[in-house]
Motif scaffolding. Sequence first.
Motif, PDB file in Angstrom:
ATOM      1  N   GLU A  11       0.864  -1.183   0.000  1.00 47.10           N
ATOM      2  CA  GLU A  11       0.000   0.000   0.000  1.00 47.10           C
ATOM      3  C   GLU A  11       0.903   1.236   0.000  1.00 47.10           C
ATOM      4  O   GLU A  11       1.334   1.691   1.076  1.00 47.10           O
ATOM      5  CB  GLU A  11      -0.926   0.010   1.220  1.00 47.10           C
ATOM      6  CG  GLU A  11      -1.977  -1.098   1.206  1.00 47.10           C
ATOM      7  CD  GLU A  11      -2.926  -1.002   2.392  1.00 47.10           C
ATOM      8  OE1 GLU A  11      -2.669  -0.172   3.298  1.00 47.10           O
ATOM      9  OE2 GLU A  11      -3.917  -1.760   2.418  1.00 47.10           O
ATOM     10  N   GLY A  59       0.213   3.747   2.540  1.00 49.66           N
ATOM     11  CA  GLY A  59      -0.300   3.124   3.752  1.00 49.66           C
ATOM     12  C   GLY A  59       0.376   3.609   5.013  1.00 49.66           C
ATOM     13  O   GLY A  59       1.093   4.620   5.031  1.00 49.66           O
ATOM     14  N   GLY A  63       3.442   1.489   4.120  1.00 52.68           N
ATOM     15  CA  GLY A  63       2.658   0.477   3.426  1.00 52.68           C
ATOM     16  C   GLY A  63       3.307  -0.872   3.298  1.00 52.68           C
ATOM     17  O   GLY A  63       2.947  -1.648   2.404  1.00 52.68           O
ATOM     18  N   VAL A 104      -0.009  -4.421   7.127  1.00 55.33           N
ATOM     19  CA  VAL A 104      -1.302  -4.909   6.660  1.00 55.33           C
ATOM     20  C   VAL A 104      -1.603  -6.312   7.177  1.00 55.33           C
ATOM     21  O   VAL A 104      -2.761  -6.642   7.463  1.00 55.33           O
ATOM     22  CB  VAL A 104      -1.329  -4.911   5.111  1.00 55.33           C
ATOM     23  CG1 VAL A 104      -2.585  -5.576   4.568  1.00 55.33           C
ATOM     24  CG2 VAL A 104      -1.193  -3.501   4.575  1.00 55.33           C
ATOM     25  N   GLY A 139      -3.423  -8.386   0.521  1.00 56.56           N
ATOM     26  CA  GLY A 139      -2.057  -7.883   0.517  1.00 56.56           C
ATOM     27  C   GLY A 139      -1.045  -8.992   0.698  1.00 56.56           C
ATOM     28  O   GLY A 139       0.003  -9.009   0.034  1.00 56.56           O
TER      29      GLY A 139
END
Length: 465
Positions: A342, A345, A354, A359, A376
């Motif tokens: 991400e 993120g 990210g 995640v 992810g």
Amino acid sequence: MPAPTSRTSHDTDATGDGPGAGAAAAPVGSAAEPAGSAGPVSRPGPIGSSGHFGLTGPGPTGRAVPNPARQASIRNANLALLYRLILDAPAPISRASLAAATGVTRATASTLADTLLEAGLITEVSPPPATGAGRPAAGLVPAAGGPAGLGLEINVDYLAACVVDLTGAVRSTVIRHGDQRDRAVSDVLADLAVLGADATAEAGLGIAGAAVAVPGLVENPHGRIRRAPNLAWQDFEIGAELRRVLPDTPFEPVIGNEADFAALAEAHAGPDTYVDSEARAVLGTQTADGAPGTASVEQPIPLTDFLYVSGEIGVGAGVILGRELFRGARGWAGEIGHITVEPDGALCRCGARGCLETVAGLEALHRDGPEAAAPGLGRAAAAAVNLLDLPAVVLGGVYARPEFAALVPGVRKALAEHVISARWAPVTVHVSRRGTAAAVTGAATAVVRRVHADPAAWMSAALTA
């Protein structure tokens, strides 16, 4: 198998004689090899692998070169060959069968077997009842009471210790939960040593050596921890402190990445078959420690090449090729937790944004649930599969817990969407057979495999310990 060495046909030593014509396996120094031919030149393999031994420093071209063949090295290689046959035999094997399998004389096979017996690496078992003429021969098996491997693990929220014997059986496992962040390294190692002593006492075996699993970048060959962001450790050399707090053992302690050790445990976790993870998740046959239960639908799947993904506070991976660990040039292969999934993120502890572990790490799993983490995780695994052409992904660590079973279909779906070859060769997804104890078990297994690969090195080290 022993590391490659130069070979010679001039083998007249009583424990290094050449095989007869048609031998099933030619020992080093046999007439099956051209006189003076040299084995291949290669870099040392990972700890616990057969390529870890028998190499000197760089030669004139900067490449590692094999040791020259001498009577002692030929004997040691043949000793390792016979030991490997004993380890791999599906049933106790006799001295006569060892001689027939390798082509050495019965006297040589008996002498080598007696050497392994005296070292405590194998044991003799009673022969089965006679079914024909002649006295039945005693069988030889790995010694469950011989020198064992001690595995130790430092993770963010626990410490662990494990003892594995020469047969590959886990004899004791001790886990102590507690946050290791913001603790002095010396305090962590002192507690780890106590845990190791507890596991050793419970197992009641002598220890050949210890291996320590750490969640971070561990530089080979000296085991310097370059960075373990979730522990806030950077550029720590813990080898000297480990030697101080751990008991003296023939092999010095080694340090490695926890996901690498976990992958190694998975590659050598008994029979090479898996029960299909989708059936297991649906039927609820996953036990609390991550081991499979008894499913009514089983699809045995041999695995020799796979990506092992370990979920903890962070996320790591190990790459297994031909049942051996691929570690990369500096031992840093497998840092899948810091693949960006991400770009905009959350901020990761490594300083980037990210990363996969933001995640799909344990904290994210508790916060958002496995369904949110699966896409992810699957995309990151797909990138590795596309790069390395791996046929399977194994989910380990906390990913093997029953409460996170919903990861499996989501990861499978992402692999089907993002692996370019999935249409012709679907990537299978499995749940670890070792569960959350995989890393510490793999560390202990690495020590045992080191004894297996070169019994002569173990015996020499034991004499000087």
